[in-house]
Design an enzyme around this catalytic site. Structure first.
Site, PDB file in Angstrom:
ATOM      1  N   PHE A  26       7.480  -5.411  10.020  1.00 18.82           N
ATOM      2  CA  PHE A  26       6.305  -6.250   9.742  1.00 18.82           C
ATOM      3  C   PHE A  26       6.574  -7.043   8.456  1.00 18.82           C
ATOM      4  O   PHE A  26       7.065  -6.486   7.471  1.00 18.82           O
ATOM      5  CB  PHE A  26       5.068  -5.359   9.568  1.00 18.82           C
ATOM      6  CG  PHE A  26       3.769  -6.056   9.838  1.00 18.82           C
ATOM      7  CD1 PHE A  26       3.097  -5.896  11.043  1.00 18.82           C
ATOM      8  CD2 PHE A  26       3.206  -6.877   8.867  1.00 18.82           C
ATOM      9  CE1 PHE A  26       1.887  -6.540  11.279  1.00 18.82           C
ATOM     10  CE2 PHE A  26       2.000  -7.519   9.105  1.00 18.82           C
ATOM     11  CZ  PHE A  26       1.333  -7.353  10.308  1.00 18.82           C
ATOM     12  N   SER A  60       4.745  -0.650   7.867  1.00 19.21           N
ATOM     13  CA  SER A  60       4.730   0.306   6.751  1.00 19.21           C
ATOM     14  C   SER A  60       3.994   1.591   7.106  1.00 19.21           C
ATOM     15  O   SER A  60       4.288   2.657   6.558  1.00 19.21           O
ATOM     16  CB  SER A  60       4.093  -0.343   5.527  1.00 19.21           C
ATOM     17  OG  SER A  60       4.873  -1.442   5.117  1.00 19.21           O
ATOM     18  N   GLU A  62       4.310   3.261   9.673  1.00 20.31           N
ATOM     19  CA  GLU A  62       5.247   4.167  10.345  1.00 20.31           C
ATOM     20  C   GLU A  62       6.306   4.748   9.401  1.00 20.31           C
ATOM     21  O   GLU A  62       7.113   5.601   9.820  1.00 20.31           O
ATOM     22  CB  GLU A  62       5.942   3.437  11.507  1.00 20.31           C
ATOM     23  CG  GLU A  62       5.106   3.282  12.758  1.00 20.31           C
ATOM     24  CD  GLU A  62       4.021   2.210  12.652  1.00 20.31           C
ATOM     25  OE1 GLU A  62       4.232   1.211  11.928  1.00 20.31           O
ATOM     26  OE2 GLU A  62       2.965   2.384  13.282  1.00 20.31           O
ATOM     27  N   ALA A  84       6.328  -4.353   3.284  1.00 16.96           N
ATOM     28  CA  ALA A  84       5.543  -5.376   2.569  1.00 16.96           C
ATOM     29  C   ALA A  84       4.157  -5.410   3.188  1.00 16.96           C
ATOM     30  O   ALA A  84       4.002  -5.766   4.355  1.00 16.96           O
ATOM     31  CB  ALA A  84       6.218  -6.742   2.687  1.00 16.96           C
ATOM     32  N   GLU A  89      -7.909 -10.643   5.233  1.00 20.29           N
ATOM     33  CA  GLU A  89      -9.355 -10.810   5.019  1.00 20.29           C
ATOM     34  C   GLU A  89     -10.149  -9.568   5.388  1.00 20.29           C
ATOM     35  O   GLU A  89     -11.365  -9.542   5.213  1.00 20.29           O
ATOM     36  CB  GLU A  89      -9.841 -12.018   5.829  1.00 20.29           C
ATOM     37  CG  GLU A  89      -9.306 -13.323   5.240  1.00 20.29           C
ATOM     38  CD  GLU A  89      -9.686 -14.527   6.060  1.00 20.29           C
ATOM     39  OE1 GLU A  89     -10.325 -14.360   7.113  1.00 20.29           O
ATOM     40  OE2 GLU A  89      -9.342 -15.640   5.631  1.00 20.29           O
ATOM     41  N   THR A  90      -9.454  -8.558   5.898  1.00 21.64           N
ATOM     42  CA  THR A  90     -10.155  -7.337   6.304  1.00 21.64           C
ATOM     43  C   THR A  90      -9.619  -6.166   5.481  1.00 21.64           C
ATOM     44  O   THR A  90      -8.596  -6.300   4.797  1.00 21.64           O
ATOM     45  CB  THR A  90      -9.904  -7.044   7.799  1.00 21.64           C
ATOM     46  OG1 THR A  90      -8.536  -6.618   7.940  1.00 21.64           O
ATOM     47  CG2 THR A  90     -10.156  -8.262   8.666  1.00 21.64           C
ATOM     48  N   HIS A  92      -7.914  -3.799   6.416  1.00 22.52           N
ATOM     49  CA  HIS A  92      -6.711  -3.230   7.032  1.00 22.52           C
ATOM     50  C   HIS A  92      -5.636  -2.937   5.991  1.00 22.52           C
ATOM     51  O   HIS A  92      -4.977  -1.888   6.024  1.00 22.52           O
ATOM     52  CB  HIS A  92      -6.191  -4.219   8.085  1.00 22.52           C
ATOM     53  CG  HIS A  92      -5.190  -3.639   9.023  1.00 22.52           C
ATOM     54  ND1 HIS A  92      -5.514  -2.676   9.954  1.00 22.52           N
ATOM     55  CD2 HIS A  92      -3.864  -3.878   9.179  1.00 22.52           C
ATOM     56  CE1 HIS A  92      -4.435  -2.352  10.640  1.00 22.52           C
ATOM     57  NE2 HIS A  92      -3.420  -3.065  10.188  1.00 22.52           N
ATOM     58  N   PHE A 117       9.914   4.453  -3.348  1.00 23.22           N
ATOM     59  CA  PHE A 117       8.795   3.690  -2.766  1.00 23.22           C
ATOM     60  C   PHE A 117       9.037   2.201  -2.986  1.00 23.22           C
ATOM     61  O   PHE A 117       8.651   1.646  -4.008  1.00 23.22           O
ATOM     62  CB  PHE A 117       7.489   4.151  -3.421  1.00 23.22           C
ATOM     63  CG  PHE A 117       6.252   3.551  -2.809  1.00 23.22           C
ATOM     64  CD1 PHE A 117       5.856   3.889  -1.526  1.00 23.22           C
ATOM     65  CD2 PHE A 117       5.476   2.649  -3.524  1.00 23.22           C
ATOM     66  CE1 PHE A 117       4.705   3.338  -0.964  1.00 23.22           C
ATOM     67  CE2 PHE A 117       4.329   2.091  -2.973  1.00 23.22           C
ATOM     68  CZ  PHE A 117       3.947   2.441  -1.686  1.00 23.22           C
ATOM     69  N   ARG A 131       8.670 -10.940  -5.634  1.00 22.24           N
ATOM     70  CA  ARG A 131       9.194  -9.589  -5.832  1.00 22.24           C
ATOM     71  C   ARG A 131      10.305  -9.229  -4.846  1.00 22.24           C
ATOM     72  O   ARG A 131      10.803  -8.111  -4.853  1.00 22.24           O
ATOM     73  CB  ARG A 131       8.040  -8.581  -5.716  1.00 22.24           C
ATOM     74  CG  ARG A 131       7.072  -8.699  -6.879  1.00 22.24           C
ATOM     75  CD  ARG A 131       5.699  -8.126  -6.581  1.00 22.24           C
ATOM     76  NE  ARG A 131       4.824  -8.225  -7.751  1.00 22.24           N
ATOM     77  CZ  ARG A 131       4.236  -9.356  -8.160  1.00 22.24           C
ATOM     78  NH1 ARG A 131       4.424 -10.486  -7.493  1.00 22.24           N
ATOM     79  NH2 ARG A 131       3.468  -9.362  -9.231  1.00 22.24           N
TER      80      ARG A 131
HETATM   81  N1  INI Z   1       2.266  -3.418   8.310  1.00 25.08           N
HETATM   82  C1  INI Z   1       2.947  -3.808   7.202  1.00 25.08           C
HETATM   83  O1  INI Z   1       4.033  -3.292   6.930  1.00 25.08           O
HETATM   84  N2  INI Z   1       2.417  -4.753   6.378  1.00 25.08           N
HETATM   85  C2  INI Z   1       1.214  -5.351   6.630  1.00 25.08           C
HETATM   86  O2  INI Z   1       0.786  -6.240   5.834  1.00 25.08           O
HETATM   87  C3  INI Z   1       0.484  -4.962   7.788  1.00 25.08           C
HETATM   88  N3  INI Z   1      -0.783  -5.574   8.082  1.00 25.08           N
HETATM   89  O3  INI Z   1      -1.278  -6.344   7.272  1.00 25.08           O
HETATM   90  O4  INI Z   1      -1.355  -5.344   9.116  1.00 25.08           O
HETATM   91  C4  INI Z   1       1.063  -3.975   8.633  1.00 25.08           C
HETATM   92  N4  INI Z   1       0.423  -3.560   9.744  1.00 25.08           N
HETATM   93  C5  INI Z   1       1.090  -2.844  10.802  1.00 25.08           C
HETATM   94  C6  INI Z   1       1.095  -1.357  10.574  1.00 25.08           C
HETATM   95  O5  INI Z   1       2.034  -1.017   9.582  1.00 25.08           O
HETATM   96  C7  INI Z   1       1.442  -0.601  11.858  1.00 25.08           C
HETATM   97  O6  INI Z   1       2.737  -0.961  12.280  1.00 25.08           O
HETATM   98  C8  INI Z   1       0.457  -0.859  12.988  1.00 25.08           C
HETATM   99  O7  INI Z   1      -0.874  -0.617  12.569  1.00 25.08           O
HETATM  100  C9  INI Z   1       0.761   0.040  14.221  1.00 25.08           C
HETATM  101  O8  INI Z   1       0.696   1.425  13.881  1.00 25.08           O
END
Ligand code: INI
Length: 161
Positions: A26, A60, A62, A84, A89-90, A92, A117, A131
Site C-alpha cells: 500500500f 501496514s 498486515e 506508509a 478524510e476518515t 481509517h 518500526f 521521509r
Molecule cells: N495501508 C497502509 O499501509 N497505508 C495506508 O495509508 C492505508 N490506508 O490509508 O488505508 C492502508 N490500508 C490498508 C490496510 O493496511 C490493509 O491492507 C487493509 O485494511 C486490508 O486488511
C-alpha cells in the site's frame, strides 16, 4: 560516564547478521523508496545479499502477523518493517497506524526479536516523500540502522558475540 562501568551496546556492522524486511505494498510509491533505503543501509554495513529476505504484505495492517510468524521461526537477527500510512478524510488512518504500531511492539516485546518500526505515519503525501529519500532523510535506512544495532546488541546480551 564512569570509567569502571561495563558498557554493553551494539555496533553497526551487519556482516554475518540475517534480516527480514517486511514491506507493505500500500502506498508503494513511498514504501519502495523505504525498501531501497533499508537495502542500502544493510549492504553498506556489510550484510551479504543472501542474508536479506524481503517479504511483501498488502498493507501496514498486515505487518504484525507476518512479523510474528517470522519471529517464531527464529531465522533472523532482526526484522525491519516498512509501511506508509497517510491520513485521509476518515478515521481509517488511526486504526491502521495504531494497529501496526501496537502489533509490532507486541511482537518485539513478547518474542525477544528486535523489530525496527519503519512505518511512516504522515498527514500528507508530501510529508511521506520527505521521509522516504527527500529532505527528511530515508526512514527505511534509519530503520535498517536500528535493526543492525539491536541485532548486534541482542547477540552480545545472549553471549553470542
Ligand atoms: N495501508 C497502509 O499501509 N497505508 C495506508 O495509508 C492505508 N490506508 O490509508 O488505508 C492502508 N490500508 C490498508 C490496510 O493496511 C490493509 O491492507 C487493509 O485494511 C486490508 O486488511
Amino acid at each position: 560516564m564512569s570509567d569502571n562501568a561495563r558498557i554493553i551496546e551494539g555496533n553497526l556492522s551487519a556482516a554475518g547478521l540475517k534480516f527480514a524486511i517486511i514491506v507493505a505494498r500500500f502506498n508503494s510509491f513511498i514504501t519502495e523508496r523505504l525498501l531501497a533505503g533499508a537495502l542500502d543501509g544493510l549492504t553498506r554495513t556489510g550484510c551479504a545479499q543472501p542474508d536479506i529476505e524481503i517479504v511483501r504484505v498488502p498493507g501496514s495492517w498486515e505487518l504484525p502477523v507476518v512479523a510474528r510468524e517470522l519471529a517464531s521461526q527464529k531465522r533472523h537477527d532482526a526484522l525491519i518493517c516498512l509501511g506508509a500510512v497517510i491520513r485521509g478524510e476518515t478515521p481509517h488512518f488511526d486504526y491502521v497506524a495504531g494497529e501496526a504500531a501496537k502489533g509490532l511492539g507486541q511482537v518485539a516485546s513478547t518474542t525477544g526479536m528486535p523489530v525496527a518500526f519503519g512505518v511512516l505515519t504522515c498527514n500528507s503525501l508530501e510529508q511521506a516523500v520527505d521521509r522516504a529519500g527527500g529532505k527528511g532523510g530515508n526512514k527505511g535506512f534509519d530503520a535498517a540502522m536500528t535493526a543492525i544495532e539491536m541485532a548486534s546488541l541482542m547477540r552480545r546480551l545472549r553471549g553470542q558475540a
